[in-house]
Design an enzyme around this catalytic site. Sequence first.
Site, PDB file in Angstrom:
ATOM      1  N   CYS A  86      57.576  40.165  60.120  1.00  0.00           N
ATOM      2  CA  CYS A  86      58.768  39.578  59.488  1.00  0.00           C
ATOM      3  C   CYS A  86      58.578  38.060  59.481  1.00  0.00           C
ATOM      4  CB  CYS A  86      60.082  39.869  60.214  1.00  0.00           C
ATOM      5  SG  CYS A  86      60.590  41.609  60.218  1.00  0.00           S
ATOM      6  N   TYR A 121      60.261  41.101  65.387  1.00  0.00           N
ATOM      7  CA  TYR A 121      59.400  41.684  66.412  1.00  0.00           C
ATOM      8  C   TYR A 121      58.674  40.583  67.186  1.00  0.00           C
ATOM      9  CZ  TYR A 121      58.824  46.716  67.048  1.00  0.00           C
ATOM     10  OH  TYR A 121      58.957  48.009  67.465  1.00  0.00           O
ATOM     11  N   ASN A 177      56.373  36.205  64.047  1.00  0.00           N
ATOM     12  CA  ASN A 177      56.290  37.098  65.207  1.00  0.00           C
ATOM     13  C   ASN A 177      55.444  36.451  66.298  1.00  0.00           C
ATOM     14  OD1 ASN A 177      55.864  38.964  62.426  1.00  0.00           O
ATOM     15  ND2 ASN A 177      57.659  39.434  63.658  1.00  0.00           N
ATOM     16  N   ARG A 237      51.411  33.652  58.247  1.00  0.00           N
ATOM     17  CA  ARG A 237      52.684  33.630  57.522  1.00  0.00           C
ATOM     18  C   ARG A 237      53.545  32.444  57.953  1.00  0.00           C
ATOM     19  NH1 ARG A 237      55.386  37.538  59.387  1.00  0.00           N
ATOM     20  NH2 ARG A 237      53.845  38.662  60.633  1.00  0.00           N
TER      21      ARG A 237
END
Length: 305
Positions: free
Chosen positions: A2, A82, A176, A229
């Site tokens: 995420c 997470y 994460n 990310r």
Amino acid sequence: MCTAITLSSGSNEQFFGRTMDFSFDIIPQFFIIPNSYTWNSILDRRQIIDSYRFIGVGQKLDGLLGFFDGVNEKGFAAAVLYFAGYAKYDEESKYRSKDAIASIDFLHFILGKCSSVESLPEVLKNISVVGVVDPITNTVAPLHWIATDRSGACVVMEATGNGIEIINNPIGVMANSPDFPWHMTNLRNYMGTSPTQMEKTVWDEVTLTPFGQAGGTKLLPGGFTSPERFVRAAYLKSHIPTPEDSSEAITACFHIMESVSIPKGAVKTSRNTYDYTKYTAFINTNTCQYFYKAYDDLDIRSISL
């Protein structure tokens, strides 16, 4: 997996959004929780009364209602992501002087109790977060949280051996594992990344020129791991032109998240399931309005508290 970001518009509106990347089957739905809503703690069934109404995306399964993200009437918004390999929850017996909250109840708790990021330390000072098996993964899911509000302030909350740590988030990005301080340190590896590029250079007597535009972004990582990310989201939100209004901000938000969204098939787990972006959501904290796009439906839909 995420990714989450915050974004400000030129009209002083604050936005908060996330991708929900998951390898388990979920059926996310919108829920509106009213003022003074009473619910029972998963841990000890004691009653908890929410101070504020809120709207959130979550799922009800086996009688348990868990939230993934949301915003309350005060413009306080938060999401859960997470945190594999790093989350360290309290043991229920360790902090008997504190009120124990199940990890999967924590997001509901803060959305119902916090009026702002500034109020978080006071709300959480007597709270102990305990890991509980959730019905989706059938494990004690390792989690951490990000929160923001109408002021633009942003923090990350991570469960450590010393309880919940509230960490200032000046970049307004979260992914994460590893922990948030690691991600901030890792950004230093990409200091040379730039929207502009060198026009030419000379090696010996040979003049070298770029193939075209975007040479300054060559350092950006291209994979879907959490560190990659985080870096891409941080670079993009830091360099886009400031959106003038709400409409431009929502457009910019979704374009930024396209760079970290995971198509089905790009990532496969050891359970032989695909980990991909189930949905992308953005919240206008000033209006408590959601903008939502599902994997199988590219239309951006809106729902408001």
